[in-house]
Design a protein around this motif. Structure first.
Motif, mmCIF file in Angstrom:
data_model
loop_
_atom_site.group_PDB
_atom_site.id
_atom_site.type_symbol
_atom_site.label_atom_id
_atom_site.label_comp_id
_atom_site.label_asym_id
_atom_site.label_seq_id
_atom_site.Cartn_x
_atom_site.Cartn_y
_atom_site.Cartn_z
ATOM 1 N N ALA A 51 12.322 47.449 6.162
ATOM 2 C CA ALA A 51 12.929 48.716 5.748
ATOM 3 C C ALA A 51 12.272 49.254 4.478
ATOM 4 O O ALA A 51 12.043 50.464 4.348
ATOM 5 C CB ALA A 51 14.428 48.525 5.527
ATOM 6 N N GLN A 52 11.932 48.365 3.567
ATOM 7 C CA GLN A 52 11.390 48.824 2.292
ATOM 8 C C GLN A 52 9.905 49.161 2.340
ATOM 9 O O GLN A 52 9.312 49.533 1.326
ATOM 10 C CB GLN A 52 11.693 47.803 1.188
ATOM 11 N N GLU A 53 9.328 49.073 3.509
ATOM 12 C CA GLU A 53 8.002 49.655 3.681
ATOM 13 C C GLU A 53 8.077 51.180 3.716
ATOM 14 O O GLU A 53 7.082 51.863 3.485
ATOM 15 C CB GLU A 53 7.349 49.136 4.964
ATOM 16 N N GLN A 54 9.293 51.716 3.989
ATOM 17 C CA GLN A 54 9.481 53.160 4.073
ATOM 18 C C GLN A 54 10.542 53.694 3.113
ATOM 19 O O GLN A 54 10.525 54.878 2.772
ATOM 20 C CB GLN A 54 9.862 53.553 5.497
ATOM 21 N N LEU A 55 11.466 52.841 2.694
ATOM 22 C CA LEU A 55 12.572 53.288 1.847
ATOM 23 C C LEU A 55 12.449 52.710 0.445
ATOM 24 O O LEU A 55 12.016 51.572 0.280
ATOM 25 C CB LEU A 55 13.915 52.854 2.454
ATOM 26 N N ASP A 56 12.854 53.488 -0.562
ATOM 27 C CA ASP A 56 12.866 52.991 -1.937
ATOM 28 C C ASP A 56 13.906 51.898 -2.099
ATOM 29 O O ASP A 56 14.880 51.813 -1.349
ATOM 30 C CB ASP A 56 13.168 54.123 -2.916
ATOM 31 N N TYR A 65 13.980 57.877 7.112
ATOM 32 C CA TYR A 65 15.325 57.313 7.098
ATOM 33 C C TYR A 65 15.699 56.619 8.405
ATOM 34 O O TYR A 65 16.757 56.006 8.497
ATOM 35 C CB TYR A 65 16.356 58.390 6.725
ATOM 36 N N TRP A 66 14.834 56.708 9.429
ATOM 37 C CA TRP A 66 15.064 55.918 10.631
ATOM 38 C C TRP A 66 14.986 54.425 10.314
ATOM 39 O O TRP A 66 15.592 53.602 11.009
ATOM 40 C CB TRP A 66 14.049 56.278 11.707
ATOM 41 N N TYR A 67 14.269 54.076 9.269
ATOM 42 C CA TYR A 67 14.156 52.673 8.876
ATOM 43 C C TYR A 67 15.467 52.126 8.315
ATOM 44 O O TYR A 67 15.601 50.922 8.122
ATOM 45 C CB TYR A 67 13.029 52.495 7.854
ATOM 46 N N SER A 68 16.416 53.012 8.066
ATOM 47 C CA SER A 68 17.733 52.546 7.626
ATOM 48 C C SER A 68 18.423 51.726 8.713
ATOM 49 O O SER A 68 19.331 50.942 8.423
ATOM 50 C CB SER A 68 18.613 53.733 7.227
ATOM 51 N N LEU A 101 21.223 46.667 10.708
ATOM 52 C CA LEU A 101 21.237 45.400 11.441
ATOM 53 C C LEU A 101 21.431 44.220 10.492
ATOM 54 O O LEU A 101 22.169 43.273 10.803
ATOM 55 C CB LEU A 101 19.937 45.233 12.222
ATOM 56 N N ALA A 102 20.786 44.273 9.340
ATOM 57 C CA ALA A 102 20.934 43.189 8.368
ATOM 58 C C ALA A 102 22.360 43.100 7.846
ATOM 59 O O ALA A 102 22.901 41.999 7.677
ATOM 60 C CB ALA A 102 19.960 43.388 7.201
ATOM 61 N N THR A 103 22.983 44.239 7.609
ATOM 62 C CA THR A 103 24.361 44.226 7.095
ATOM 63 C C THR A 103 25.341 43.712 8.150
ATOM 64 O O THR A 103 26.361 43.110 7.804
ATOM 65 C CB THR A 103 24.794 45.627 6.623
#
Length: 307
Positions: free
Chosen positions: A98-103, A161-164, A169-171
């Motif tokens: 996810a953090q490859e795309q999100l801060d 934000y699709w990477y959210s 899934l992790a949560t």
């Protein structure tokens, strides 16, 4: 480290006070983890970050807690396996991806969905009794998280934000993990639980590092070496020590209380994001305040029966 284990396992401090100390420590440690992941994926692929995080954590845990594994009874290993999958194996890869795309700050805000999943799965599958006040607190906290997310999206239009979905899934995994620990492993030593988790997942992690060529590349790649430093810090504090504290927190409080750490983590993560040059707004301050209100309601007792 032996003193650390004693404090976690056999403290004489009042649990009502101790759980708040653990919550504060976890907020600080895990709130700082996101910026470390952000830095790590700059020099390593997300698969390598996840596998390295598991490997380094396992080495540390085995050095201090391998003798505790014998405390786990044979029937309990089934739940050690499932908590390893839901709470350790898949999330480390999903967050790195996810953090490859999100801060880092945005990812930490999305992580605030953990308490909601904890309550949902607790009610559906684990027979957990939840008070109306706790449900209200979770919903208020969720509103605060959404304020933070949308405020962040306003200032980070270039992010995908699709990477959210990977954080979502992790949560879900974390929500299942905390309920399993509380219901099936509540009487097991916290260090034993976490060490047992990594006994199960260390081999897959090492195989991943081998097949991705990590050991052949690390000696000649400066960016990878710098990233490795971030992963080591992340593994020792954000995974090894924090997971032991978290397992103990679940045991001395409730699943909802323990998972509420995901509401306080974004405040720390946003601080690090601002420090690293990420944008911040008054709406994110508002979201942080709403989150804290939700945490208060989740953990406030109306009567002795609520927690």
């Amino acid at each position: 480290m032996s003193d650390f284990c004693v404090v976690l396992g056999n403290t004489t401090m009042d649990n009502a006070k101790l759980k708040w100390i653990y919550l504060a420590l976890l907020s600080l440690i895990w709130g700082s983890s996101f910026i470390l992941i952000d830095k790590a994926v700059e020099g390593l692929g997300f698969v390598q970050v996840g596998a390295l995080r598991i490997t380094v954590t396992a080495i540390f845990l085995f050095s201090v807690g391998l003798n505790k594994v014998k405390l786990i009874k044979r029937p309990q290993w089934k739940w050690i396996f499932w908590t390893a999958m839901a709470g350790s194996l898949f999330p480390v890869f999903l967050f790195a991806l996810a953090q490859e795309q999100l801060d880092s700050a945005v990812t930490s805000m999305l992580n605030s969905l953990v308490p909601l999943h904890t309550i949902v799965f607790g009610i559906l599958f684990f027979g957990v009794a939840v008070s109306k006040r706790q449900i209200l607190g979770v919903l208020i906290g969720l509103v605060g998280a959404l304020v933070l997310i949308f405020a962040g999206a306003t200032f980070h239009e270039s992010q995908n934000y699709w990477y959210s979905a990977f954080v979502l899934l992790a949560t879900i995994g974390y929500g299942l993990n905390v309920n399993m620990i509380k219901k099936y492993l509540n009487d097991v030593n916290a260090l034993a639980i976490v060490t047992g988790n990594f006994v199960i997942i260390i081999i897959p992690a090492i195989l991943i590092l081998i097949f991705t060529g990590f050991f052949n590349q690390i000696l000649d790649n400066e960016a990878m070496q710098i990233a490795l430093g971030y992963v080591v810090i992340l593994s020792l504090f954000g995974t090894a020590i924090a997971k032991v504290i978290y397992s103990r927190l679940v045991q001395i409080s409730s699943p909802v209380f323990a998972s509420s750490v995901t509401y306080t983590m974004p405040i720390i993560a946003i601080f690090w994001g601002v420090f690293a040059g990420e944008k911040f707004s008054i709406y994110q301050f508002l979201g942080g305040f709403i989150i804290l209100l939700g945490v208060y309601l989740v953990n406030k007792k109306a009567k002795k029966t609520e927690d």
